[in-house]
Scaffold this active site. Structure first.
Site, PDB file in Angstrom:
ATOM      1  N   GLY A 296       0.842  -1.192   0.000  1.00  0.00           N
ATOM      2  CA  GLY A 296       0.000   0.000   0.000  1.00  0.00           C
ATOM      3  C   GLY A 296       0.874   1.237   0.000  1.00  0.00           C
ATOM      4  N   SER A 297       0.326   2.314   0.506  1.00  0.00           N
ATOM      5  CA  SER A 297       1.043   3.589   0.401  1.00  0.00           C
ATOM      6  C   SER A 297       2.149   3.701   1.460  1.00  0.00           C
ATOM      7  CB  SER A 297       0.050   4.737   0.575  1.00  0.00           C
ATOM      8  OG  SER A 297      -0.509   4.674   1.868  1.00  0.00           O
ATOM      9  N   THR A 298       3.087   4.580   1.183  1.00  0.00           N
ATOM     10  CA  THR A 298       4.186   4.809   2.122  1.00  0.00           C
ATOM     11  C   THR A 298       3.652   5.374   3.438  1.00  0.00           C
ATOM     12  OG1 THR A 298       5.736   5.111   0.314  1.00  0.00           O
ATOM     13  CG2 THR A 298       6.365   6.077   2.421  1.00  0.00           C
ATOM     14  N   ALA A 299       2.645   6.245   3.363  1.00  0.00           N
ATOM     15  CA  ALA A 299       2.102   6.840   4.595  1.00  0.00           C
ATOM     16  C   ALA A 299       1.538   5.744   5.499  1.00  0.00           C
ATOM     17  CB  ALA A 299       1.017   7.857   4.239  1.00  0.00           C
ATOM     18  N   THR A 300       0.781   4.825   4.937  1.00  0.00           N
ATOM     19  CA  THR A 300       0.225   3.741   5.759  1.00  0.00           C
ATOM     20  C   THR A 300       1.334   2.818   6.247  1.00  0.00           C
ATOM     21  OG1 THR A 300      -1.813   3.863   4.481  1.00  0.00           O
ATOM     22  CG2 THR A 300      -1.502   1.895   5.802  1.00  0.00           C
ATOM     23  N   GLY A 301       2.333   2.576   5.413  1.00  0.00           N
ATOM     24  CA  GLY A 301       3.471   1.741   5.825  1.00  0.00           C
ATOM     25  C   GLY A 301       4.117   2.284   7.089  1.00  0.00           C
TER      26      GLY A 301
ATOM     27  N   GLU B  45       5.756  -3.337   0.964  1.00  0.00           N
ATOM     28  CA  GLU B  45       5.809  -2.986  -0.463  1.00  0.00           C
ATOM     29  C   GLU B  45       5.014  -1.700  -0.613  1.00  0.00           C
ATOM     30  OE1 GLU B  45       7.616  -4.390  -2.595  1.00  0.00           O
ATOM     31  OE2 GLU B  45       7.889  -6.487  -2.055  1.00  0.00           O
TER      32      GLU B  45
HETATM   33  P1  NAD Z   1      -3.369   2.517   1.379  1.00  0.00           P
HETATM   34  O1  NAD Z   1      -2.096   2.620   2.110  1.00  0.00           O
HETATM   35  O2  NAD Z   1      -4.304   3.674   1.432  1.00  0.00           O
HETATM   36  O3  NAD Z   1      -4.203   1.254   1.889  1.00  0.00           O
HETATM   37  C1  NAD Z   1      -3.677  -0.055   1.841  1.00  0.00           C
HETATM   38  C2  NAD Z   1      -4.315  -0.902   2.926  1.00  0.00           C
HETATM   39  O4  NAD Z   1      -3.912  -0.450   4.208  1.00  0.00           O
HETATM   40  C3  NAD Z   1      -5.832  -0.903   2.922  1.00  0.00           C
HETATM   41  O5  NAD Z   1      -6.262  -2.225   3.123  1.00  0.00           O
HETATM   42  C4  NAD Z   1      -6.173  -0.038   4.131  1.00  0.00           C
HETATM   43  O6  NAD Z   1      -7.409  -0.341   4.724  1.00  0.00           O
HETATM   44  C5  NAD Z   1      -5.051  -0.386   5.072  1.00  0.00           C
HETATM   45  N1  NAD Z   1      -4.771   0.601   6.101  1.00  0.00           N
HETATM   46  C6  NAD Z   1      -4.986   1.932   6.088  1.00  0.00           C
HETATM   47  N2  NAD Z   1      -4.538   2.514   7.232  1.00  0.00           N
HETATM   48  C7  NAD Z   1      -4.031   1.520   7.990  1.00  0.00           C
HETATM   49  C8  NAD Z   1      -3.375   1.477   9.243  1.00  0.00           C
HETATM   50  N3  NAD Z   1      -3.178   2.582   9.964  1.00  0.00           N
HETATM   51  N4  NAD Z   1      -2.938   0.273   9.686  1.00  0.00           N
HETATM   52  C9  NAD Z   1      -3.096  -0.838   8.955  1.00  0.00           C
HETATM   53  N5  NAD Z   1      -3.708  -0.862   7.754  1.00  0.00           N
HETATM   54  C10 NAD Z   1      -4.173   0.309   7.269  1.00  0.00           C
HETATM   55  O7  NAD Z   1      -2.949   2.169  -0.122  1.00  0.00           O
HETATM   56  P2  NAD Z   1      -3.891   2.010  -1.388  1.00  0.00           P
HETATM   57  O8  NAD Z   1      -4.414   3.383  -1.741  1.00  0.00           O
HETATM   58  O9  NAD Z   1      -4.847   0.912  -1.195  1.00  0.00           O
HETATM   59  O10 NAD Z   1      -2.860   1.532  -2.517  1.00  0.00           O
HETATM   60  C11 NAD Z   1      -2.147   2.425  -3.314  1.00  0.00           C
HETATM   61  C12 NAD Z   1      -0.695   2.506  -2.889  1.00  0.00           C
HETATM   62  O11 NAD Z   1      -0.146   1.202  -2.815  1.00  0.00           O
HETATM   63  C13 NAD Z   1       0.179   3.240  -3.859  1.00  0.00           C
HETATM   64  O12 NAD Z   1       1.072   4.100  -3.159  1.00  0.00           O
HETATM   65  C14 NAD Z   1       0.977   2.143  -4.554  1.00  0.00           C
HETATM   66  O13 NAD Z   1       2.200   2.562  -5.083  1.00  0.00           O
HETATM   67  C15 NAD Z   1       1.120   1.158  -3.464  1.00  0.00           C
HETATM   68  N6  NAD Z   1       1.370  -0.181  -4.005  1.00  0.00           N
HETATM   69  C16 NAD Z   1       2.606  -0.720  -3.836  1.00  0.00           C
HETATM   70  C17 NAD Z   1       2.905  -1.961  -4.378  1.00  0.00           C
HETATM   71  C18 NAD Z   1       4.270  -2.569  -4.225  1.00  0.00           C
HETATM   72  O14 NAD Z   1       4.430  -3.746  -4.520  1.00  0.00           O
HETATM   73  N7  NAD Z   1       5.263  -1.828  -3.751  1.00  0.00           N
HETATM   74  C19 NAD Z   1       1.909  -2.662  -5.077  1.00  0.00           C
HETATM   75  C20 NAD Z   1       0.651  -2.088  -5.218  1.00  0.00           C
HETATM   76  C21 NAD Z   1       0.383  -0.848  -4.661  1.00  0.00           C
END
Ligand code: NAD
Length: 462
Positions: free
Chosen positions: A214-219, A236
């Site tokens: 997911g996103s870097t901020a959530t990571g 990732e």
């Molecule tokens: P996101 O970070 O908004 O959400 C991803 C997941 O995290 C969702 O299931 C969400 O409910 C969960 N989440 C949100 N806040 C949380 C928290 N505080 N604790 C635990 N879980 C939480 O990302 P997104 O908008 O779904 O995806 C888009 C992003 O993902 C883009 O930045 C993209 O580059 C990245 N991405 C990376 C890869 C990779 O392999 N590096 C692959 C696909 C997408």
């Protein structure tokens, strides 16, 4: 009637509506699991884990193959859910890809390593299950990325609690339904909830490992949230992949590949090409070749398989795309084609957009757009292009394009990213490790390295 959708969608008064990305009509209703239900799922997964580990590698591999066959058999139904929920035309293709990755993980072998064997003493490194793995996923490839998490975790003898994105839960719940037909009880549980449930999952004391895409901020939030359980992490995260097109590149030969590296899945790909640096000698030719392709690419609802580009999946992402293009325009960048919504197709369609004569400090260059927009940036010196390409805190992928692969590779070696491709961009393979550097995350997925990431190490000495 889609029997998988029927199996996972709950009655309207008990669920959250999930909208078709293209039409914004209701696809189905996702359950809204609570933090208490999450805790019960984690306890059950912990209780089921020793039995799953005891089955051994051969039996787990066999079961994963059975599941892969079932996923293939359900490709049309599962693909239809993906297409409605996510927007892409290739829903069934994503499903077959998921089955392929699952088989690859089932067939990958991770042997104990003999570290020392000198007659007097012997030391071996063994890879053993971690326990309960938490999988938290995004919405761009909901089913394939879920399998990227599940396959190595289950293969190595862990049980899994999976939380799909709140934007695309139905396809992942349907995938979990297929897995559960063949797995012992509680080996895999899918919990459908929002960010609060994700945060509770990441912080739960019984979680031994979190695999997050997911996103870097959530990571960053997950890193902070897992301080208490010290869960191992595979992160990732976001990417802002640069590509450098070297002088003397044959523009006609690379234009299709460059275009689709940026616009596949309507640009909603972690390792899409997101910033294109082109030498000034061929800049005008590359810009017009990309614009020509953008204007011809068939765009529309994924339910029509002729379409190659679909909607942006959700309103928040649509706003990001709109803001980045508006900012570029205000700064005087040239919108060569696109630059506006395609409202005649539906509320979340945005025309594929090529932005030229744009500077590095524009937001569309500095931020991940994750949508159908590509900034094309001019450079004069290769050293300068490398410096500018590396001047971001993201480091997922990068690529170098040119007629001489050795010269291109010499440049590739100087680029800061987890994967650097030469004359291609974004391709992944189940046998080749994939992961980011810098703020794009850490840890590897796929292949033997992916299995290691889902195991604890244990040294046995005698
Ligand atoms: P996101 O970070 O908004 O959400 C991803 C997941 O995290 C969702 O299931 C969400 O409910 C969960 N989440 C949100 N806040 C949380 C928290 N505080 N604790 C635990 N879980 C939480 O990302 P997104 O908008 O779904 O995806 C888009 C992003 O993902 C883009 O930045 C993209 O580059 C990245 N991405 C990376 C890869 C990779 O392999 N590096 C692959 C696909 C997408």
């Amino acid at each position: 009637m889609n029997s998988l959708l029927t199996a996972v969608s709950v009655p309207e008064d008990r669920g959250r509506p999930i909208l078709d990305a293209a039409t914004r009509e209701v696809v189905g209703y996702a359950p809204v699991h609570t933090v208490d239900e999450l805790a019960a799922a984690i306890s059950a997964a912990a209780a089921a884990q020793p039995g799953w580990a005891d089955l051994g590698h051969a039996e787990r591999s066999r079961l994963l193959h059975v599941i892969a066959d079932d996923i293939d058999a359900c490709a049309e139904e599962l693909g239809e859910i993906i297409t409605h929920e996510q927007g892409k035309a290739g829903g069934a293709g994503e499903t077959h890809a998921a089955a392929h990755w699952l088989r690859a993980a089932a067939d990958t072998v991770l042997q104990p390593q003999v570290l020392q064997d000198d007659g007097a003493s012997r030391a071996e490194l063994h890879y053993v299950p971690l326990g309960v793995v938490a999988s938290i996923g995004p919405w761009n490839f909901p089913v394939m990325i879920a399998v990227w998490h599940l396959a190595p975790a289950l293969r190595m003898g862990n049980t899994v609690v999976l939380k799909p994105s709140e934007n695309t839960p139905l396809s992942v719940l349907a995938l979990a339904e297929i897995f559960r037909r063949h797995l012992p009880a509680d080996v895999l549980t899918a919990i459908s909830g929002d960010r609060e449930v994700g945060a509770a999952l990441a912080a739960h004391p019984r979680i031994a490992k979190i695999v997050f895409t997911g996103s870097t901020a959530t990571g960053r939030r997950i890193v902070a949230g897992s301080a208490g359980n010290l869960a191992r992490l595979t992160l990732e995260l976001g990417g802002n992949d640069a590509a450098i097109v070297l002088p003397d590149t044959d523009v006609d030969a690379v234009a299709d590949k460059l275009f689709w590296a940026a616009f596949m899945n309507t640009g909603q790909v972690c390792a899409a090409l997101k910033r294109l640096y082109v030498h000034e000698s061929i800049y005008a030719d590359v810009v017009s070749a990309l614009a020509e392709r953008a204007e011809k690419a068939p765009m529309g609802p994924g339910s029509d398989k002729a379409n190659r580009l679909g909607p942006v999946q959700n309103p928040a992402q649509f706003e990001i795309v709109t803001r980045l293009v508006a900012d570029a325009r205000e700064r005087g960048a040239r919108i060569v084609t696109g630059g506006e919504p395609a409202t005649e197709l539906g509320p979340l369609f945005y025309r594929p957009t090529i932005v030229a004569d744009v500077e590095d400090d524009a937001a569309v260059v500095g931020e991940e757009q994750f949508g159908p927009v590509l900034p094309v940036i001019r450079y004069a010196e290769v050293d300068d292009a490398i410096r500018r390409a590396n001047s971001t805190d993201q480091g997922l992928g990068a690529s170098v394009w040119g007629p001489d692969p050795d010269k291109a590779e010499a440049v590739a070696r100087r680029m800061e990213a987890g994967t650097v491709w030469v004359n291609q961009h974004g391709g992944v393979d189940p046998a080749i490790p994939f992961g980011g550097t810098k703020s794009s995350g850490y840890g590897l997925e796929f292949g033997v390295e992916g299995l290691k990431a889902m195991a604890a190490t244990k040294v046995i000495r005698r």
